[in-house]
Design an enzyme around this catalytic site. Structure first.
Site, mmCIF file in Angstrom:
data_model
loop_
_atom_site.group_PDB
_atom_site.id
_atom_site.type_symbol
_atom_site.label_atom_id
_atom_site.label_comp_id
_atom_site.label_asym_id
_atom_site.label_seq_id
_atom_site.Cartn_x
_atom_site.Cartn_y
_atom_site.Cartn_z
ATOM 1 N N TYR A 4 -0.900 5.449 6.888
ATOM 2 C CA TYR A 4 -1.323 4.252 6.157
ATOM 3 C C TYR A 4 -0.511 3.035 6.595
ATOM 4 C CZ TYR A 4 -1.789 0.887 2.366
ATOM 5 O OH TYR A 4 -1.974 -0.265 1.638
ATOM 6 N N GLU A 26 -4.312 -1.750 -6.255
ATOM 7 C CA GLU A 26 -3.020 -2.355 -6.617
ATOM 8 C C GLU A 26 -2.861 -2.361 -8.132
ATOM 9 O OE1 GLU A 26 -0.510 -3.054 -4.722
ATOM 10 O OE2 GLU A 26 -1.414 -3.136 -2.732
ATOM 11 N N TRP A 34 3.112 4.083 -5.118
ATOM 12 C CA TRP A 34 1.968 3.838 -4.242
ATOM 13 C C TRP A 34 1.497 5.149 -3.620
ATOM 14 C CZ3 TRP A 34 -1.961 1.006 -3.800
ATOM 15 C CH2 TRP A 34 -2.706 0.976 -2.627
#
Length: 163
Positions: A4, A26, A34
């Site tokens: 990523y 988000e 995350w």
């Protein structure tokens, strides 16, 4: 995670569905790692109809309940409702002749490398306020700063460019 960060994070995302997806993710990340959200992204994409704002904008209470039962995603009512609200705001913006991606990118600072180690900026605060004015939720300045980094508005490493 490495894939990523090597191939997606910080690369320009300039299409409205892509920006909408990142805003939603988000928002779901708020208060979490995350890594958790990224691991659940395939399930999020399935549960939220590929993050098509036109489809998500039509969700009702039955869809909220369905999503609350979806084990593959973060099951937080406020965040789920925010994703739906933000889809509706995206559609309303488009219907009014605007474009979510263009709006978000209009907050790119003159020096996109400034404040690379910050958690928010004058631009992320202004973006947050603009999105809230358009009816978006879960779009605070820290979250919008993370979005701006993730979609390439802010440069985060040497040699990175935002086209």
């Amino acid at each position: 995670m490495r894939d990523y960060y090597d191939h997606e994070w910080g690369f320009p995302v300039r299409d409205t569905p892509g920006v909408y997806e990142r805003i939603v993710l988000e928002g779901f990340q708020s208060g979490l790692s995350w890594a958790v959200v990224l691991a659940k992204r395939p399930a999020f994409r399935t549960a939220f109809d590929g993050f098509d704002p036109n489809l998500v904008a039509r969700y009702g209470e039955r869809d909220v309940e369905r999503l609350l039962g979806e084990e593959g995603i973060v099951r937080n009512r406020r965040k789920i409702e925010a994703a739906i609200t933000n889809a509706r705001a995206t559609v309303a913006l488009t219907d009014a002749g605007g474009d979510l991606a263009e709006l978000v990118w209009s907050f790119r600072p003159e020096d996109p490398t400034a404040g690379a180690d910050a958690t928010q900026s004058a631009e992320s605060l202004a973006l947050s306020k603009a999105l809230k004015k358009h009816g978006f939720t879960f779009v605070g300045p820290v979250t919008m700063f993370a979005l701006m980094q993730a979609i390439g508005i802010l440069e985060h490493r040497k040699g990175a460019t935002t086209a």
